[in-house]
Design an enzyme around this catalytic site. Structure first.
Site, PDB file in Angstrom:
ATOM      1  N   ASN A 198      70.295 102.394  74.922  1.00  0.00           N
ATOM      2  CA  ASN A 198      70.475 103.117  76.180  1.00  0.00           C
ATOM      3  C   ASN A 198      69.176 103.014  76.973  1.00  0.00           C
ATOM      4  O   ASN A 198      68.188 103.675  76.654  1.00  0.00           O
ATOM      5  CB  ASN A 198      70.823 104.582  75.901  1.00  0.00           C
ATOM      6  CG  ASN A 198      70.912 105.408  77.170  1.00  0.00           C
ATOM      7  OD1 ASN A 198      71.038 104.877  78.272  1.00  0.00           O
ATOM      8  ND2 ASN A 198      70.850 106.728  77.020  1.00  0.00           N
ATOM      9  N   TRP A 199      69.205 102.172  78.004  1.00  0.00           N
ATOM     10  CA  TRP A 199      67.991 101.935  78.784  1.00  0.00           C
ATOM     11  C   TRP A 199      67.671 103.069  79.755  1.00  0.00           C
ATOM     12  O   TRP A 199      66.613 103.066  80.377  1.00  0.00           O
ATOM     13  CB  TRP A 199      68.117 100.617  79.556  1.00  0.00           C
ATOM     14  CG  TRP A 199      67.900  99.407  78.722  1.00  0.00           C
ATOM     15  CD1 TRP A 199      67.622  99.368  77.378  1.00  0.00           C
ATOM     16  CD2 TRP A 199      67.927  98.047  79.158  1.00  0.00           C
ATOM     17  NE1 TRP A 199      67.482  98.073  76.954  1.00  0.00           N
ATOM     18  CE2 TRP A 199      67.661  97.235  78.032  1.00  0.00           C
ATOM     19  CE3 TRP A 199      68.160  97.432  80.389  1.00  0.00           C
ATOM     20  CZ2 TRP A 199      67.618  95.845  78.105  1.00  0.00           C
ATOM     21  CZ3 TRP A 199      68.117  96.049  80.460  1.00  0.00           C
ATOM     22  CH2 TRP A 199      67.839  95.264  79.333  1.00  0.00           C
ATOM     23  N   LYS A 200      68.599 103.996  79.926  1.00  0.00           N
ATOM     24  CA  LYS A 200      68.386 105.111  80.855  1.00  0.00           C
ATOM     25  C   LYS A 200      67.988 104.559  82.231  1.00  0.00           C
ATOM     26  O   LYS A 200      68.593 103.598  82.693  1.00  0.00           O
ATOM     27  CB  LYS A 200      67.374 106.104  80.272  1.00  0.00           C
ATOM     28  CG  LYS A 200      67.793 106.578  78.872  1.00  0.00           C
ATOM     29  CD  LYS A 200      66.960 107.692  78.327  1.00  0.00           C
ATOM     30  CE  LYS A 200      67.455 108.088  76.934  1.00  0.00           C
ATOM     31  NZ  LYS A 200      66.739 109.249  76.395  1.00  0.00           N
ATOM     32  N   HIS A 210      76.097 112.376  77.838  1.00  0.00           N
ATOM     33  CA  HIS A 210      74.740 112.379  77.284  1.00  0.00           C
ATOM     34  C   HIS A 210      74.047 113.692  77.645  1.00  0.00           C
ATOM     35  O   HIS A 210      74.280 114.272  78.701  1.00  0.00           O
ATOM     36  CB  HIS A 210      73.947 111.191  77.838  1.00  0.00           C
ATOM     37  CG  HIS A 210      72.655 110.946  77.131  1.00  0.00           C
ATOM     38  ND1 HIS A 210      71.518 111.688  77.382  1.00  0.00           N
ATOM     39  CD2 HIS A 210      72.311 110.044  76.170  1.00  0.00           C
ATOM     40  CE1 HIS A 210      70.539 111.252  76.607  1.00  0.00           C
ATOM     41  NE2 HIS A 210      70.988 110.250  75.860  1.00  0.00           N
ATOM     42  N   GLU A 244      73.600 113.466  68.868  1.00  0.00           N
ATOM     43  CA  GLU A 244      72.222 113.429  69.364  1.00  0.00           C
ATOM     44  C   GLU A 244      71.656 114.842  69.375  1.00  0.00           C
ATOM     45  O   GLU A 244      71.875 115.590  70.326  1.00  0.00           O
ATOM     46  CB  GLU A 244      72.149 112.781  70.747  1.00  0.00           C
ATOM     47  CG  GLU A 244      73.209 113.233  71.748  1.00  0.00           C
ATOM     48  CD  GLU A 244      72.777 113.014  73.192  1.00  0.00           C
ATOM     49  OE1 GLU A 244      71.867 112.215  73.432  1.00  0.00           O
ATOM     50  OE2 GLU A 244      73.347 113.678  74.070  1.00  0.00           O
ATOM     51  N   GLY A 271      63.529 111.614  72.369  1.00  0.00           N
ATOM     52  CA  GLY A 271      62.288 111.302  73.068  1.00  0.00           C
ATOM     53  C   GLY A 271      61.102 112.155  72.680  1.00  0.00           C
ATOM     54  O   GLY A 271      60.069 112.123  73.341  1.00  0.00           O
ATOM     55  N   SER A 287      65.137 109.650  68.621  1.00  0.00           N
ATOM     56  CA  SER A 287      63.893 109.061  68.112  1.00  0.00           C
ATOM     57  C   SER A 287      64.147 108.031  67.009  1.00  0.00           C
ATOM     58  O   SER A 287      63.452 108.009  65.986  1.00  0.00           O
ATOM     59  CB  SER A 287      62.927 110.158  67.629  1.00  0.00           C
ATOM     60  OG  SER A 287      62.532 110.983  68.714  1.00  0.00           O
ATOM     61  N   GLY A 321      67.208 105.055  72.424  1.00  0.00           N
ATOM     62  CA  GLY A 321      66.625 105.173  73.749  1.00  0.00           C
ATOM     63  C   GLY A 321      65.391 104.302  73.902  1.00  0.00           C
ATOM     64  O   GLY A 321      65.472 103.096  74.076  1.00  0.00           O
ATOM     65  N   GLY A 322      64.207 104.926  73.812  1.00  0.00           N
ATOM     66  CA  GLY A 322      62.956 104.232  74.088  1.00  0.00           C
ATOM     67  C   GLY A 322      62.744 102.962  73.290  1.00  0.00           C
ATOM     68  O   GLY A 322      62.215 101.969  73.804  1.00  0.00           O
TER      69      GLY A 322
END
Length: 241
Positions: free
Chosen positions: A9-11, A96, A165, A171, A204, A225-226
């Site tokens: 998920n590049w957000k 989300h 989640e 994050g 994370s 995510g990141g």
């Protein structure tokens, strides 16, 4: 047989040019990835069209990060299912925690989006999870059961992915203990009519914890995510051992 689904998920990251640079390093790293692993990139709307072309014929499926419940209409800033399917999108994230927290998403609107995604040929990834305050108050189980009850009304569970989640782990660098994530995902599965729905963990996820996460029997993949923003990092996650 439950499917393994690994989604990035590049957000709100990566321009079109940056997305193409990412693929130059990422796609060659998937040459030995098992074919039965479903690999997705859920990218900003501006990247969808160019990635639809760039990913054609590859192992990687294309995903969006939101979908509206109407086919069209006066909904400024929204995007519809037909618009997504027309350019080759297969999956879409719905509900989300960042959409719920910052943009007023409710279980009722999440349900409408889920139904619309399926109506227009998309596979939705439904996100559920608790805040740290809710966890500390012992509300994790009741909250998630409530979310599932409301979100899944009239939703086809044969065309669905769920992501657990824990919001306090997104994050923050705090990862939910893998055994605890496995327990909660088992709880989620017990609430479903279809036990073969793939259920991911998100929060994370990193190259240094992916093997332990995926060793848990209830976990069918991850929503990343990141760590999905760097090609080498996400490739290591996709190619977990």
């Amino acid at each position: 047989m439950r499917k393994i689904v690994i989604a990035g998920n590049w957000k709100m990251f990566k321009t079109q040019a940056e997305s193409q640079e990412f693929l130059k390093e990422f796609l060659p790293a998937l040459e030995e990835t098992p074919q039965e692993r479903e690999v997705l990139l859920c990218v900003p709307f501006t990247d969808l069209a160019i990635l639809s072309q760039s990913l054609h014929g590859s192992l990687v499926q294309l995903g969006a990060q939101n979908v509206h419940w109407a086919e069209n209409g006066a909904y400024t800033g929204e995007i519809s299912g037909p618009m997504l399917t027309e350019i080759g999108v297969r999956y879409v994230i719905v509900g989300h925690s960042e959409r719920r927290q910052f943009f007023g998403e409710t279980d009722e609107t999440v349900n409408l989006r889920l139904q619309a995604a399926q109506k227009y040929g998309l596979t939705p990834i439904l996100c559920v999870g608790e805040t740290k305050q809710q966890r500390d108050s012992g509300e994790t189980e009741s909250l998630i059961v409530s979310q599932l009850d409301k979100d899944l009304i009239n939703v086809d569970q044969t065309n669905l992915v769920i992501a657990y989640e824990p919001i306090w782990a997104i994050g923050t660098g705090d990862t939910c203990e893998t055994t605890e994530a496995n327990r909660v995902i088992g709880l989620i599965r017990s609430q479903l009519k279809n036990p073969d729905v793939p259920i991911q963990y998100g929060g994370s996820v990193k190259p240094n914890n992916i093997d332990e996460i995926m060793a848990q029997p209830e976990i069918d993949g991850v929503l990343v995510g990141g760590a999905s923003l760097e090609a080498a990092s996400f490739a290591r996650i996709v190619n977990y051992q």
